[in-house]
Design a protein around this motif. Structure first.
Motif, PDB file in Angstrom:
ATOM      1  N   UNK A  70       0.808  -1.109  -0.017  1.00 49.10           N
ATOM      2  CA  UNK A  70       0.122   0.013  -0.003  1.00 49.10           C
ATOM      3  C   UNK A  70       0.750   1.186   0.066  1.00 49.10           C
ATOM      4  N   UNK A  71       2.145   1.110   0.842  1.00 45.80           N
ATOM      5  CA  UNK A  71       3.028   2.264   0.780  1.00 45.80           C
ATOM      6  C   UNK A  71       3.503   2.662  -0.605  1.00 45.80           C
ATOM      7  N   UNK A  72       3.812   1.552  -1.257  1.00 43.13           N
ATOM      8  CA  UNK A  72       4.741   1.529  -2.572  1.00 43.13           C
ATOM      9  C   UNK A  72       3.661   2.332  -3.621  1.00 43.13           C
ATOM     10  N   UNK A  73       2.398   1.603  -3.420  1.00 40.41           N
ATOM     11  CA  UNK A  73       1.419   2.128  -4.332  1.00 40.41           C
ATOM     12  C   UNK A  73       1.109   3.686  -4.294  1.00 40.41           C
ATOM     13  N   UNK A  74       0.910   4.036  -2.893  1.00 42.45           N
ATOM     14  CA  UNK A  74       0.968   5.543  -2.631  1.00 42.45           C
ATOM     15  C   UNK A  74       1.847   6.217  -3.133  1.00 42.45           C
ATOM     16  N   UNK A  75       3.111   6.011  -2.975  1.00 39.35           N
ATOM     17  CA  UNK A  75       4.309   6.619  -3.318  1.00 39.35           C
ATOM     18  C   UNK A  75       4.265   6.857  -5.053  1.00 39.35           C
ATOM     19  N   UNK A  76       3.755   5.741  -5.462  1.00 39.93           N
ATOM     20  CA  UNK A  76       3.964   5.749  -7.217  1.00 39.93           C
ATOM     21  C   UNK A  76       2.918   6.609  -7.769  1.00 39.93           C
ATOM     22  N   UNK A  77       1.879   6.644  -6.851  1.00 35.77           N
ATOM     23  CA  UNK A  77       0.734   7.842  -7.193  1.00 35.77           C
ATOM     24  C   UNK A  77       0.962   9.443  -6.805  1.00 35.77           C
ATOM     25  N   UNK A  78       2.122   9.559  -6.279  1.00 34.52           N
ATOM     26  CA  UNK A  78       2.276  11.012  -5.847  1.00 34.52           C
ATOM     27  C   UNK A  78       2.594  11.881  -7.035  1.00 34.52           C
ATOM     28  N   UNK A  79       2.473  13.311  -7.019  1.00 36.32           N
ATOM     29  CA  UNK A  79       2.473  14.154  -8.186  1.00 36.32           C
ATOM     30  C   UNK A  79       4.164  14.074  -8.527  1.00 36.32           C
ATOM     31  N   UNK A  80       4.504  14.032  -9.639  1.00 34.38           N
ATOM     32  CA  UNK A  80       5.741  14.092 -10.205  1.00 34.38           C
ATOM     33  C   UNK A  80       6.703  15.193  -9.857  1.00 34.38           C
ATOM     34  N   UNK A  81       6.312  16.383  -9.316  1.00 28.91           N
ATOM     35  CA  UNK A  81       7.027  17.444  -9.065  1.00 28.91           C
ATOM     36  C   UNK A  81       7.442  17.555  -7.664  1.00 28.91           C
ATOM     37  N   UNK A  82       6.977  16.344  -6.852  1.00 27.67           N
ATOM     38  CA  UNK A  82       7.388  16.221  -5.375  1.00 27.67           C
ATOM     39  C   UNK A  82       8.606  15.065  -5.435  1.00 27.67           C
ATOM     40  N   UNK A  83       9.706  15.494  -4.531  1.00 27.85           N
ATOM     41  CA  UNK A  83      10.928  14.627  -4.577  1.00 27.85           C
ATOM     42  C   UNK A  83      10.558  13.145  -4.377  1.00 27.85           C
ATOM     43  N   UNK A  84      11.456  12.316  -5.241  1.00 29.01           N
ATOM     44  CA  UNK A  84      11.108  10.806  -5.227  1.00 29.01           C
ATOM     45  C   UNK A  84      11.998  10.392  -4.353  1.00 29.01           C
ATOM     46  N   UNK A  85      11.578  10.636  -2.825  1.00 25.81           N
ATOM     47  CA  UNK A  85      12.227  10.113  -1.641  1.00 25.81           C
ATOM     48  C   UNK A  85      11.084   8.740  -1.424  1.00 25.81           C
ATOM     49  N   UNK A  86      12.074   7.512  -1.042  1.00 22.77           N
ATOM     50  CA  UNK A  86      11.517   6.223  -0.937  1.00 22.77           C
ATOM     51  C   UNK A  86      10.891   6.373   0.553  1.00 22.77           C
TER      52      UNK A  86
END
Length: 205
Positions: free
Chosen positions: A25-41
């Protein structure tokens, strides 16, 4: 005995499935975040609270490495547990509760202490810095600054206006500490249908 063994194996498998569901669920939510946000795991910190050390070990066996506790005494006791020390060599402990200055030295004695997520004043940062340096640990202690973005009296943390000064103080005057980010809890019960929670948006502003 065989029955007990099967029950324990079933409980461990169930814990593994639940842990996998959370991480997915966490990975899925991270994948849906806006592209302008930092790609922090994102990192999952499993909070033990009143759970026994045996459950921490089971979670560790399923790949969980980061664990958190709210109370200093409970963290010290669990982190010092002989089985955890023996069976979980890569465990990383986070302190996530309100930290009083008179408990700092006790907290510093925690084996495998990885991070304090609740620094809420310059005085507390200074106390933690001095205590950590006296320990002569190999590296710097990771810390987060807690911000009370919802401005609720029931929550700890500093105001958003005071945050930058505290962060700068840690970076410039606390050589034993490594500032790694901000932490907030946010108002309980926010309706996400109204859009992103503003209590978290404040941290990104």
């Amino acid at each position: 005995r065989a029955m007990i063994g099967r029950r324990r194996a079933g409980a461990m498998a169930d814990l593994g499935l639940r842990l996998r569901a959370v991480t997915d669920n966490i990975s899925g939510a991270a994948a849906r975040r806006p592209p302008e946000l930092p790609a922090v795991a994102p990192r999952l910190v499993a909070v033990g609270k009143t759970k026994p050390a045996s459950l921490m070990i089971e979670a560790y066996d399923h790949g969980q490495r980061h664990f958190g506790e709210n109370y200093v005494q409970e963290l010290v006791e669990k982190a010092s547990d002989s089985q955890i020390l023996s069976l979980c060599p890569e465990i990383k402990w986070h302190f996530i509760g309100h930290l009083q200055k008179n408990n700092v030295n006790k907290l510093m004695a925690t084996p495998n202490l990885f991070m304090i997520e609740t620094i809420d004043s310059i005085k507390l940062a200074d106390k933690v810095n001095v205590s950590w340096q006296k320990k002569q640990a190999a590296g710097r202690l990771k810390v987060m600054v807690q911000v009370n973005t919802s401005e609720e009296d029931s929550k700890h943390g500093m105001s958003a206006a005071d945050t930058l000064g505290t962060v700068n103080h840690i970076v410039d005057h606390c050589p034993g500490l490594e500032f790694v980010g901000l932490m907030t809890i946010g108002r309980y019960g926010y309706d996400l249908s109204e859009g992103p929670n503003p209590d978290f948006q404040v941290l990104a502003a």
